[in-house]
Design an enzyme around this catalytic site. Structure first.
Site, short mmCIF file in Angstrom:
data_model
loop_
_atom_site.label_atom_id
_atom_site.label_comp_id
_atom_site.label_asym_id
_atom_site.label_seq_id
_atom_site.Cartn_x
_atom_site.Cartn_y
_atom_site.Cartn_z
CB SER A 23 -9.46 11.64 6.43
OG SER A 23 -9.89 10.76 5.41
CE LYS A 24 -10.40 7.73 13.78
NZ LYS A 24 -10.97 8.70 14.69
NE ARG A 25 -14.38 9.93 3.28
CZ ARG A 25 -13.81 10.09 2.09
NH1 ARG A 25 -13.80 9.11 1.24
NH2 ARG A 25 -13.23 11.24 1.78
#
Ligand code: GLU
Length: 502
Positions: A258-260
């Site tokens: 994920s981006k995070r």
């Protein structure tokens, strides 16, 4: 496999919507490899139809990233080619023409539904737990009537007329046949009310007009893959070979990245972005080697590949559709291996900007001598600054507590430093061999261990406890500077003795 014989035409078609990441790098690499292997063409096409998501500078970053990886293209927005323009924002007229053509052929239609109406339909479908899709209101409009409304300037989009019954079977090179129920294929918008094409139309039209033989792309396009094949079929065009690459999993192997989580990686000095990897001292040879193996293998043993090895050995046949975990320790491993296989002059040139970024003034003669000492010891190029920055400093600032030899007092350490100074001062030809001989003799006279004595000397000369081989380092630094650094350490130690520290 036939595509290894016949020259392919493949395209890397990034959208300039963010930073270039490993996924785009891998797609571009596979495109490049199969093009070079078959003597075909590698095309760069910029898919910038979605102006809302356009990020200024992203195209430049992509181009820089491709150059850095060593993946040069044969046709593209910067160099032109026989099937340009290669930037979708310059091809709007072509898409409008083909969308109209599809309407004329009865495979697409004008839709006048307002966003409000579509939203109501969506909510009702949601309430009924139906499949969310366009309800087909404009699908059955009389074509002449629809044309009149368009001519009157009524706001409209063009939708694909997807089959309502039966199934559609498409073929992916890695996954074989994929059959979907046509109920699941929506009447997708091809041309928006502002006259701009969406990916589904633009990419298919471009791939056809640019004579693309193999579409190699991310697996995020699998859900709309049947629609894409249907667009080709509606036009009566021959489909390319479709290849959807594997997804990347996060380093743990559990779940998609994920981006995070991508941002979290930065804390360990890792990143999924190509520009960051360059910045952190990874070399393109290693990145290429690493990403090549995320979804492809040659055999179960060979792991070290240069770009030209890869051109030689790559085949689409050995691509693996199974998800690939991103393993950064592997990247470190490859970076070390590729750094060690560089020629000294080449490595020296690559190290230089890292030393300079570290605020050091780089003497080219010293750099050339330091490079072989650093080469076996670094994982990333920026490691060299920590290990060998002291070569480019006028003075080093050793920490007093580190100058104290193992199991020795401050006073004893000061004496050893002073005696080392004397021993080295009398060495005429100041090379590694002679200084080592002199120092080993001193160690013997003092009845200490080499570790105790050399430890003091190392900190005095390099300012650090870990360094490249001591005597070779001293040779590079030279007699005068070496002695000056020892003198400085002696003073530091003696002052501390006087002040009664420790
Ligand atoms: N512009 C699309 C993307 O960046 C390209 C996909 C494709 O290669 O067809 O995802």
């Amino acid at each position: 496999m036939s595509e290894q014989m016949k020259p392919v035409r493949v395209r890397f078609a990034p959208s300039p919507t963010g930073h270039m990441h490993l996924g785009s790098g891998r797609t571009a690499l596979y495109d490049y490899l199969i093009a070079r292997k078959t003597g075909g063409k590698f095309i760069l096409r910029i898919e910038d139809t979605d102006r809302k998501r356009y990020v200024p500078g992203a195209e430049e970053e992509l181009i820089e990233g491709l150059h850095w990886l060593g993946l040069d293209w044969d046709e593209g927005p910067d160099i032109g080619g026989p099937y340009g323009p290669y930037r979708q924002s310059e091809r709007g007229e072509i898409y409008r023409e083909y969308a109209r053509k599809l309407v004329g052929m009865g495979h697409a239609y004008f839709c006048f539904c307002t966003p409000d109406r579509l939203e109501r339909v969506r909510q009702e479908q949601q309430k009924r737990k139906d499949i969310i899709r366009y309800d087909g209101t404009c699908r059955g409009l009389d074509p002449d009537e629809a044309l009149k409304r368009v001519a009157n300037g009524e706001r409209h989009v063009i939708r694909f007329k997807a089959p309502r019954e039966g199934v559609t079977t498409v073929h992916d090179l890695l996954r074989g046949d994929i059959t979907v129920d046509n109920q699941t294929i929506d009447d997708f918008v091809l041309l928006k009310s502002d006259g701009l094409a969406v990916y589904h139309l633009a990419a298919m039209v471009d791939d056809h007009l640019m004579k693309i033989t193999h579409v190699i792309r991310g697996s995020e396009w699998l859900p709309t893959f049947p629609l894409h094949a249907l667009i080709y079929r509606a036009f009566g065009w021959q489909e390319p070979v479709w290849v959807h690459l594997s997804v990347f999993l996060k380093p743990s192997g559990k779940g998609k990245m994920s981006k995070r989580e991508a941002a979290e990686l930065g804390k360990d000095g890792y990143s999924i972005f190509i520009a960051d990897l360059k910045q952190s001292g990874y070399i393109p040879e290693a990145v290429v080697n690493w990403i090549a193996l995320m979804g492809w293998s040659y055999d179960d043993r060979t792991e070290f590949f240069t770009l030209s090895d890869l051109i030689d050995k790559f085949s689409l046949e050995r691509l693996n559709p199974a998800p690939a975990a991103i393993n950064f320790s592997k990247l470190d491993h490859f970076n070390g291996l590729h750094i060690r296989s560089l020629a000294i002059g080449d490595l020296a040139q690559r190290l230089r900007p890292y030393f300079e970024k570290g605020g050091l003034k780089v003497d080219p003669v010293i750099l050339e001598k330091v490079t072989p000492l650093v080469q076996p010891r670094i994982t990333t190029l920026d490691d060299a600054v920590d290990i060998a920055g002291f070569f480019f400093l006028e003075h080093v600032e050793p920490r007093i507590e580190e100058l104290i030899g193992k199991d020795l007092s401050l006073r004893e350490s000061a004496e050893i430093a002073q005696k080392s100074y004397k021993a080295l001062e009398s060495v005429e030809t100041f090379n590694a061999e002679n200084t080592e001989t002199a120092m080993r003799q001193l160690v013997e006279e003092l009845g200490l261990t080499a570790g105790q004595v050399f430890g003091i000397l190392r900190v005095a000369i390099t300012g650090q406890k870990v360094s490249p081989p001591l005597f070779e380092s001293m040779e590079i630094i030279g007699k005068q500077k070496t002695l000056a650094r020892i003198r400085y350490a002696v003073n530091l130690l003696e002052n501390s003795v006087e002040k009664g520290y420790f």
